[in-house]
Design a protein around this motif. Structure first.
Motif, PDB file in Angstrom:
ATOM      1  N   VAL A  16      24.856  47.695  40.751  1.00 46.23           N
ATOM      2  CA  VAL A  16      24.195  47.552  42.054  1.00 46.23           C
ATOM      3  C   VAL A  16      22.783  47.008  41.906  1.00 46.23           C
ATOM      4  N   ILE A  17      22.001  47.590  41.001  1.00 45.91           N
ATOM      5  CA  ILE A  17      20.610  47.161  40.856  1.00 45.91           C
ATOM      6  C   ILE A  17      20.526  45.739  40.329  1.00 45.91           C
ATOM      7  N   ALA A  18      21.400  45.378  39.415  1.00 48.62           N
ATOM      8  CA  ALA A  18      21.408  44.004  38.898  1.00 48.62           C
ATOM      9  C   ALA A  18      21.684  43.012  40.023  1.00 48.62           C
ATOM     10  N   ASN A  19      22.595  43.362  40.920  1.00 52.87           N
ATOM     11  CA  ASN A  19      22.886  42.496  42.062  1.00 52.87           C
ATOM     12  C   ASN A  19      21.674  42.400  42.987  1.00 52.87           C
ATOM     13  N   GLU A  20      20.987  43.518  43.214  1.00 48.96           N
ATOM     14  CA  GLU A  20      19.790  43.499  44.056  1.00 48.96           C
ATOM     15  C   GLU A  20      18.697  42.643  43.411  1.00 48.96           C
ATOM     16  N   MET A  21      18.590  42.740  42.109  1.00 51.31           N
ATOM     17  CA  MET A  21      17.567  41.974  41.407  1.00 51.31           C
ATOM     18  C   MET A  21      17.851  40.479  41.507  1.00 51.31           C
ATOM     19  N   ALA A  22      19.107  40.086  41.304  1.00 54.33           N
ATOM     20  CA  ALA A  22      19.480  38.672  41.408  1.00 54.33           C
ATOM     21  C   ALA A  22      19.265  38.163  42.832  1.00 54.33           C
ATOM     22  N   GLY A  34      19.596  34.504  32.563  1.00 53.89           N
ATOM     23  CA  GLY A  34      20.705  34.999  31.759  1.00 53.89           C
ATOM     24  C   GLY A  34      21.221  36.345  32.201  1.00 53.89           C
ATOM     25  N   VAL A  35      22.459  36.654  31.807  1.00 54.19           N
ATOM     26  CA  VAL A  35      23.073  37.942  32.108  1.00 54.19           C
ATOM     27  C   VAL A  35      23.954  38.359  30.937  1.00 54.19           C
ATOM     28  N   CYS A  36      23.959  39.663  30.671  1.00 57.16           N
ATOM     29  CA  CYS A  36      24.828  40.219  29.651  1.00 57.16           C
ATOM     30  C   CYS A  36      25.368  41.547  30.153  1.00 57.16           C
ATOM     31  N   ASN A  37      26.619  41.821  29.832  1.00 58.26           N
ATOM     32  CA  ASN A  37      27.251  43.054  30.270  1.00 58.26           C
ATOM     33  C   ASN A  37      28.221  43.501  29.183  1.00 58.26           C
ATOM     34  N   GLY A  51      24.548  31.957  40.262  1.00 57.39           N
ATOM     35  CA  GLY A  51      24.079  30.731  39.636  1.00 57.39           C
ATOM     36  C   GLY A  51      23.262  30.965  38.386  1.00 57.39           C
ATOM     37  N   VAL A  52      23.688  31.931  37.570  1.00 58.18           N
ATOM     38  CA  VAL A  52      22.981  32.262  36.338  1.00 58.18           C
ATOM     39  C   VAL A  52      23.333  31.244  35.253  1.00 58.18           C
ATOM     40  N   LYS A  53      22.318  30.771  34.567  1.00 59.92           N
ATOM     41  CA  LYS A  53      22.514  29.692  33.587  1.00 59.92           C
ATOM     42  C   LYS A  53      23.254  30.148  32.340  1.00 59.92           C
ATOM     43  N   GLN A  54      22.857  31.294  31.785  1.00 63.78           N
ATOM     44  CA  GLN A  54      23.407  31.744  30.514  1.00 63.78           C
ATOM     45  C   GLN A  54      24.187  33.048  30.668  1.00 63.78           C
ATOM     46  N   VAL A  55      25.388  33.055  30.132  1.00 63.79           N
ATOM     47  CA  VAL A  55      26.192  34.271  30.051  1.00 63.79           C
ATOM     48  C   VAL A  55      26.354  34.587  28.568  1.00 63.79           C
ATOM     49  N   TYR A  56      25.875  35.746  28.144  1.00 62.97           N
ATOM     50  CA  TYR A  56      25.871  36.066  26.722  1.00 62.97           C
ATOM     51  C   TYR A  56      27.111  36.868  26.337  1.00 62.97           C
ATOM     52  N   PRO A  57      27.786  36.470  25.261  1.00 68.50           N
ATOM     53  CA  PRO A  57      28.998  37.186  24.838  1.00 68.50           C
ATOM     54  C   PRO A  57      28.689  38.524  24.180  1.00 68.50           C
ATOM     55  N   THR A  58      27.462  38.672  23.657  1.00 66.05           N
ATOM     56  CA  THR A  58      27.065  39.915  22.999  1.00 66.05           C
ATOM     57  C   THR A  58      25.626  40.256  23.364  1.00 66.05           C
ATOM     58  N   TYR A  59      25.276  41.527  23.154  1.00 65.19           N
ATOM     59  CA  TYR A  59      23.895  41.940  23.387  1.00 65.19           C
ATOM     60  C   TYR A  59      22.952  41.197  22.443  1.00 65.19           C
ATOM     61  N   ASP A  60      23.365  41.035  21.185  1.00 70.64           N
ATOM     62  CA  ASP A  60      22.518  40.347  20.210  1.00 70.64           C
ATOM     63  C   ASP A  60      22.198  38.921  20.647  1.00 70.64           C
ATOM     64  N   ALA A  61      23.174  38.268  21.266  1.00 72.62           N
ATOM     65  CA  ALA A  61      22.950  36.890  21.725  1.00 72.62           C
ATOM     66  C   ALA A  61      21.857  36.850  22.787  1.00 72.62           C
ATOM     67  N   LEU A  62      21.836  37.857  23.653  1.00 67.47           N
ATOM     68  CA  LEU A  62      20.778  37.945  24.670  1.00 67.47           C
ATOM     69  C   LEU A  62      19.423  38.171  24.021  1.00 67.47           C
ATOM     70  N   PHE A  63      19.341  39.188  23.178  1.00 67.47           N
ATOM     71  CA  PHE A  63      18.058  39.540  22.580  1.00 67.47           C
ATOM     72  C   PHE A  63      17.505  38.424  21.693  1.00 67.47           C
ATOM     73  N   SER A  64      18.386  37.628  21.124  1.00 69.23           N
ATOM     74  CA  SER A  64      17.958  36.588  20.186  1.00 69.23           C
ATOM     75  C   SER A  64      17.626  35.262  20.844  1.00 69.23           C
ATOM     76  N   ASP A  65      17.898  35.132  22.136  1.00 68.82           N
ATOM     77  CA  ASP A  65      17.643  33.860  22.821  1.00 68.82           C
ATOM     78  C   ASP A  65      16.135  33.659  22.988  1.00 68.82           C
ATOM     79  N   PRO A  66      15.557  32.639  22.341  1.00 67.19           N
ATOM     80  CA  PRO A  66      14.107  32.431  22.433  1.00 67.19           C
ATOM     81  C   PRO A  66      13.632  32.011  23.812  1.00 67.19           C
ATOM     82  N   ASN A  67      14.554  31.601  24.682  1.00 72.46           N
ATOM     83  CA  ASN A  67      14.171  31.149  26.023  1.00 72.46           C
ATOM     84  C   ASN A  67      14.000  32.301  27.013  1.00 72.46           C
TER      85      ASN A  67
END
Length: 328
Positions: A16-22, A34-37, A51-67
């Motif tokens: 719910v909160i993620a939807n409110e934030m978006a 980006g979004v990760c779940n 319309g989120v640009k990046q969907v991360y397959p893992t948590y590590d992929a999110l944390f490691s994205d320099p952008n």
């Protein structure tokens, strides 16, 4: 108030909160970067919706994205510590849903880490950011209303008696205090000159052992007092009253309030104060967070007050003998 579009936000979780934030970002003419779940499919559906640009397959992929500049963590309380620590270690600013951590030990460790990394780390507590409260703090600190003497705050929700849902589930850090009590204690702390140093309470446990109901009495060294009444199985209005020497302030639906009534203690004259908009609560949080990151205005995120509130909640749970698996 506008902030340049310079930060890339990512959200961890799709509830719910993620939807409110978006939606809040969309209302600002922005979109999530980006979004990760836990479930990739849910993250993909979420990304398509907003319309989120990046969907991360893992948590590590999110944390490691320099952008990614800022991560908004919206997952259950008991996951916050590990996610926040990893995000900070990867040099990401962090805004985490309440309750920010399980206890003061976790919060202090993460606060030190954020300072070492020169990062903004804060709790997504709407009360710190609503324009109404910023106005009311001005009024109570200005002296015309007299000194704040006593505060009362109620918060009651009726949750179905399902011991598997997150509200009553001990394995998900359930209970009234961390879920709704954090609002009451944050609101109370915001009008006190000092944090309370005397705390008395009563707690009714649910069958799972988490706190289903609680009443809390608070007093600080300056003699300011407060009461909070919390329940996860009985409905009551989210009502707050701040009693000053010359007037009292009443606020309904106080977690995201945009209106308050001030009543003169002598004449009975009522003055309505309206500031901001309840529907924009998440927008105010995001704007303050961006101001803290971009302009160095970190005080708007109220981390010191968040630490005071966490200290109270940690002390209360110690008194109740209530712990969570992660603490054992």
């Amino acid at each position: 108030m506008t902030t340049p579009t310079l930060l890339n936000w990512a959200v961890l979780g799709t509830g719910v909160i993620a939807n409110e934030m978006a939606s809040a970002l969309a209302g600002m003419g922005r979109s999530l970067y980006g979004v990760c779940n836990r479930t990739y499919e849910k993250a993909s559906v979420f990304a398509e919706k907003y319309g989120v640009k990046q969907v991360y397959p893992t948590y590590d992929a999110l944390f490691s994205d320099p952008n990614v500049d800022v991560i908004y963590i919206t997952t259950p309380h008991n996951t916050h510590y590990s996610f926040i620590k990893t995000a900070l270690e990867h040099k990401k600013h962090v805004l985490a849903e309440k309750s920010i951590t399980l206890n003061s030990r976790e919060l202090e460790e993460l606060t030190v880490l954020a300072r070492e990394k020169n990062l903004v780390f804060a709790e997504a507590m709407t009360i710190w950011h609503m324009p109404l409260y910023k106005k009311l703090w001005e009024l109570t600190e200005g002296g015309n209303l007299g000194r704040v003497q006593m505060i009362t705050a109620n918060f009651g929700s009726f949750k179905d008696y399902d011991m598997k849902n997150r509200f009553f589930n001990r394995s998900l850090a359930g209970g009234a205090l961390l879920d709704i009590g954090v609002y009451a204690l944050s609101a109370i702390r915001s009008f006190m000159e000092e944090t309370p140093d005397q705390i008395l309470s009563q707690m009714l446990p649910a069958p799972t052992g988490v706190d289903e109901q609680a009443t809390i009495l608070l007093k600080n060294k300056k003699g300011q007092m407060a009461t909070a009444a919390l329940s996860l199985h009985s409905k009551q209005p989210k009502r707050m009253m701040i009693s000053c020497e010359n007037a009292y302030i009443e606020i309904m639906e106080y977690p995201r309030a945009d209106e308050a009534v001030i009543t003169d203690a002598v004449t009975g004259k009522r003055t309505v104060i309206h500031e901001g908009n309840t529907a924009d609560a998440l927008k105010y949080e995001l704007l303050d967070m961006e101001s803290a990151v971009l302009n160095g205005e970190r005080s708007v995120m109220k981390l010191d007050e968040t630490r005071d509130v966490m200290a109270m909640m940690t002390a209360l749970r110690k008194e109740w003998g209530l712990t969570y698996p992660e603490e054992e």
